[in-house]
Scaffold this motif. Structure first.
Motif, PDB file in Angstrom:
ATOM      1  N   ALA A 199       0.832  -1.395  -0.022  1.00 52.38           N
ATOM      2  CA  ALA A 199       0.233  -0.299  -0.024  1.00 52.38           C
ATOM      3  C   ALA A 199       1.048   1.287  -0.094  1.00 52.38           C
ATOM      4  O   ALA A 199       0.711   2.214  -0.521  1.00 52.38           O
ATOM      5  N   MET A 200       1.969   1.381   0.927  1.00 55.06           N
ATOM      6  CA  MET A 200       2.839   2.584   0.917  1.00 55.06           C
ATOM      7  C   MET A 200       3.543   2.743  -0.185  1.00 55.06           C
ATOM      8  O   MET A 200       3.971   3.940  -0.635  1.00 55.06           O
ATOM      9  N   THR A 201       3.853   1.929  -0.970  1.00 53.67           N
ATOM     10  CA  THR A 201       4.852   1.837  -2.004  1.00 53.67           C
ATOM     11  C   THR A 201       4.218   2.289  -3.359  1.00 53.67           C
ATOM     12  O   THR A 201       5.000   2.607  -4.061  1.00 53.67           O
ATOM     13  N   MET A 202       3.015   1.592  -3.501  1.00 53.15           N
ATOM     14  CA  MET A 202       2.448   1.592  -4.819  1.00 53.15           C
ATOM     15  C   MET A 202       1.291   2.641  -5.076  1.00 53.15           C
ATOM     16  O   MET A 202       1.060   3.328  -5.970  1.00 53.15           O
ATOM     17  N   ALA A 203       0.338   3.012  -3.751  1.00 56.97           N
ATOM     18  CA  ALA A 203      -0.586   3.917  -3.798  1.00 56.97           C
ATOM     19  C   ALA A 203      -0.488   5.245  -4.081  1.00 56.97           C
ATOM     20  O   ALA A 203       0.417   5.674  -3.588  1.00 56.97           O
ATOM     21  N   THR A 204      -1.394   5.884  -4.833  1.00 59.68           N
ATOM     22  CA  THR A 204      -1.427   7.331  -4.801  1.00 59.68           C
ATOM     23  C   THR A 204      -2.339   7.747  -3.686  1.00 59.68           C
ATOM     24  O   THR A 204      -2.110   8.763  -3.129  1.00 59.68           O
ATOM     25  N   ARG A 205      -3.262   6.888  -3.511  1.00 55.56           N
ATOM     26  CA  ARG A 205      -4.134   6.967  -2.253  1.00 55.56           C
ATOM     27  C   ARG A 205      -4.561   5.808  -1.766  1.00 55.56           C
ATOM     28  O   ARG A 205      -4.424   4.669  -2.414  1.00 55.56           O
ATOM     29  N   ILE A 206      -4.673   5.501  -0.309  1.00 57.58           N
ATOM     30  CA  ILE A 206      -4.982   4.218   0.539  1.00 57.58           C
ATOM     31  C   ILE A 206      -6.232   4.563   0.843  1.00 57.58           C
ATOM     32  O   ILE A 206      -6.594   5.839   1.522  1.00 57.58           O
ATOM     33  N   GLY A 207      -7.075   3.675   0.848  1.00 59.63           N
ATOM     34  CA  GLY A 207      -8.593   3.472   1.638  1.00 59.63           C
ATOM     35  C   GLY A 207      -8.408   2.386   2.664  1.00 59.63           C
ATOM     36  O   GLY A 207      -7.956   1.169   2.316  1.00 59.63           O
TER      37      GLY A 207
END
Length: 341
Positions: A199-207
């Motif tokens: 999540a931290m390395t790929m996302a532009t946003r996290i839900g």
């Protein structure tokens, strides 16, 4: 690419409410990651978007069109599953070409060849096109599975923990590849995982999702630095955030209503004893090369933090603790702004 909007989506399976009044917007070109544990409702959310499940209430919009009741085949979505789901008797080329040879699409063979070759180059598997799927490594098989989605050029890519069955080295490699590909294509991706590093390395946003509810959505930095509650705070960060009862920190001033204090590694500084109010005892030191994980006992509460491996810390040693801008939570786990201090 297209926007995907969920409006107050709910889905129940018998007594289990898998998704609860979930609203979410995946913007054009977004790489949005739904982060949560098993049973949180992540996969059900993907299945509702694809049309593999029908919501009990709410609506699904794709590119401004209500597709809630439309069949899966008409939604222009590509789904990458956790398992490879390849045809073992077919070559890599034919596995990649398979979605384009569907009677519903009838893409000409010259166009198929061009798309397959372009996708293979993008995924660095061009030299494997004539290999059967059974002659590939795990990482290569997952690249082919991702390629079968990429070759279609859909409105949105849905990915259901596609890297979870790979070993750590391949996961790290494919994380970089997926993000590179998404940026090069300008693709819209909704990706679900329980892995905070993905999540931290790929996302532009996290839900962050729990028990079918979307708790918070934002950039990785926003979610990490400004979680709305203690559960969201616990989903990101290695080592995991330390959650201390406010009663054990009676020596320092806390905002009114604080029941729990969240202490990340950057909130905690260790020092030799010098009369400070907070004194802990080193319980154990894990040596991890470039850093140490230090396990501390503070009034019967265990904390974990990071330390420079050159620091001479030993089990049983008493050490002073200094808190710097920790997070504060009330009795229900909701965030209390430090400004009220």
């Amino acid at each position: 690419m297209a926007d995907v909007i969920l409006r107050n989506i709910s889905k129940r399976f018998g007594a289990i409410e898998a998704v609860r009044e979930l609203s979410l917007a995946v913007n054009d070109g977004d790489f949005l990651v739904l982060l949560g544990p098993s049973g949180a409702g992540k996969t059900t959310t993907l299945r509702l978007i694809t049309g593999l499940e029908q919501p009990d209430s709410g609506s699904v919009m794709i590119n401004g069109r209500d597709v809630t009741l439309d069949p899966p085949g008409s939604r222009d979505i590509a789904f990458v599953f956790q398992q490879y789901s390849l045809y073992p008797h077919l070559t890599v080329y034919d596995n990649l070409a398979f979605p384009l040879r569907s009677p519903a699409r009838r893409v000409p063979e010259p166009v198929i060849r061009k798309r397959v070759e372009q996708t293979a180059e993008l995924l660095h598997i061009a030299s494997k096109l004539n290999n059967r799927a059974t002659r590939l490594s795990g990482g290569e098989m997952q690249r082919v599975a991702i390629g079968r989605a990429l070759v279609r050029d859909p409105s949105i890519y849905l990915m259901d923990e596609p890297l979870s069955s790979l070993d750590a080295k391949l996961r790290a490699e494919l994380r970089l590849e997926l993000k590179r590909i998404q940026l090069e294509l300008g693709a819209t991706v909704l990706y679900v995982t329980h892995d905070q590093v993905e999540a931290m390395t790929m996302a532009t946003r996290i839900g962050v999702i729990r028990d079918g509810r979307l708790l918070q959505i934002g950039t990785p930095r926003e979610i990490y630095e400004n979680p709305t509650d203690s559960y969201v705070a616990s989903r990101l960060g290695t080592p995991q955030i330390n959650l201390l009862p406010a009663r054990v920190l009676s020596e320092i001033a806390l905002p009114a209503g604080t029941e729990t204090v969240g202490v990340r590694t950057e909130h905690l500084q260790l020092a030799a004893r010098n009369g400070g109010p907070l004194v802990g005892r080193v319980h154990r030191v894990e040596h991890l090369g470039e850093q140490n994980h230090v396990h501390l006992d503070y009034k019967g509460q265990m904390l974990v933090t990071l330390a420079d491996p050159r620091e001479a810390l030993q089990a049983g040693q008493e050490i002073e603790l200094h808190l710097m801008h920790p997070l504060y939570f009330d009795g229900a786990g909701q965030r209390i702004p430090a400004a009220t201090h």
